[in-house]
Enzyme design. Structure first.
Site: not given
Ligand code: MEV
Length: 312
Positions: A94, A98-99, A101-104, A145
């Site tokens: 999703p 915070g999972l 998604s953008s990096a994957a 990430d």
């Molecule tokens: C985001 O998944 C993790 C954070 O620590 C940001 C980052 O590490 O760049 C909030």
């Protein structure tokens, strides 16, 4: 016609989100139940994207897709300057929760484009190009990430270094989604503002959040999940104090507590997004996922981390 294929997966942060931005250690694990797959072919013409969010030439794509386009452009510049690509993306992660998604997605797309050009990138090259897209997605990403979405097992990350973590026995977790889109950029800025106002207090919290990561390395190795769970509750409270939680995240952490989790906390950037909860068994993880969904989670995935070999 050379078809390139790239894969990646979601990630969850066990300890150290936000603190990692200030040089504290963080621990993350791959979420193999949330895969991303990308296919690419090179063209002489314009770049075209085919995904659930948008189909068509990238020039007309909504700005929310600019990190993906940055990933494609970075890969093309590196392996086939002047060329375009047709890129198809299938993602189960999703978006904005915070999972990773953008990096994957970036990482899978970069691998696919390179492979279409007949180039096999190594992990470091994929990481560097993924960071280009991550910078577009949320400013100054730590790099956590971009590493975690390619990792096979648990990793410890201390800017700018990544290492594998030894895991003694399988660890069961549940990831539950509030359904509220998280805003990593905003959350990171919020912590920065708080730190500018009260650096002594915020630095002490960053240090303690980082210390949970250091002890988690031993706890994962020895299977001391009760102690690790206790630190997860504590980490969640501290992340609340840092202003990166929200009522929906707090509610799901409370539900996890009432159905027997060893520990639970928000994961990733926060201010929306997901929680992770630590379970004693697969059965418990499945039960908890059901309960979390009944109590308002948009979705919940039982997942696990496999034991790994000791490296040193
Ligand atoms: C985001 O998944 C993790 C954070 O620590 C940001 C980052 O590490 O760049 C909030």
């Amino acid at each position: 016609l050379n078809i390139g294929v790239g894969r990646a997966h979601g990630k969850a942060i066990l300890f150290g989100e936000h603190a990692v931005v200030y040089g504290a250690p963080a621990i993350a694990f791959p979420v193999h139940v949330l895969p991303v797959l990308a296919n690419a072919t090179l063209t002489m013409g314009e770049t075209v994207l085919n995904s659930e969010l948008y189909r068509g030439p990238v020039a007309l794509a909504p700005t929310s897709l600019s990190p993906i386009i940055a990933a494609i452009d970075a890969a093309l510049d590196f392996v086939a300057p002047g060329m375009g690509a047709h890129v198809t993306i299938y993602s189960d992660i999703p978006y904005a929760r915070g999972l990773g998604s953008s990096a994957a997605v970036a990482s899978a797309v970069i691998t696919a484009v390179a492979q279409a050009a007949g180039v096999r990138l190594d992990k470091e090259q994929i990481f560097r190009l993924t960071q280009t897209a991550e910078r577009v997605a949320h400013g100054r990403p730590s790099g956590m990430d971009a590493h975690a979405v390619q990792a096979n097992g648990v990793i410890k990350f201390v800017l700018p270094r990544v290492e594998c973590v030894y895991v003694g026995e399988r660890v069961h977790m549940v990831i539950a989604d509030t359904g509220v889109p998280g805003a990593t950029r905003k959350a990171v800025m919020g912590v920065r503002n708080r730190r500018e106002k009260d650096s002594t207090r915020v630095d002490a919290m960053i240090k303690e959040l980082g210390s949970f990561s250091n002890v988690a390395v031993d706890q994962l190795g020895m299977g001391d999940l009760e102690a690790m769970g206790a630190n997860m509750w504590r980490a969640h409270e501290m992340l609340c104090d840092l202003g990166v939680s929200c009522p929906e995240l707090n509610h799901l952490v409370g539900v996890a507590r009432s159905c027997g989790a060893l520990g639970a906390k928000l994961t990733g950037g926060g201010v929306g997004g997901c929680i992770i909860a630590l379970a004693t068994s697969r059965k418990e993880a499945e039960f908890m996922a059901q309960e979390l969904k009944k109590s308002g989670a948009r979705n919940a995935w039982p997942t696990w981390v496999d034991p790994s070999r000791r490296l040193r």
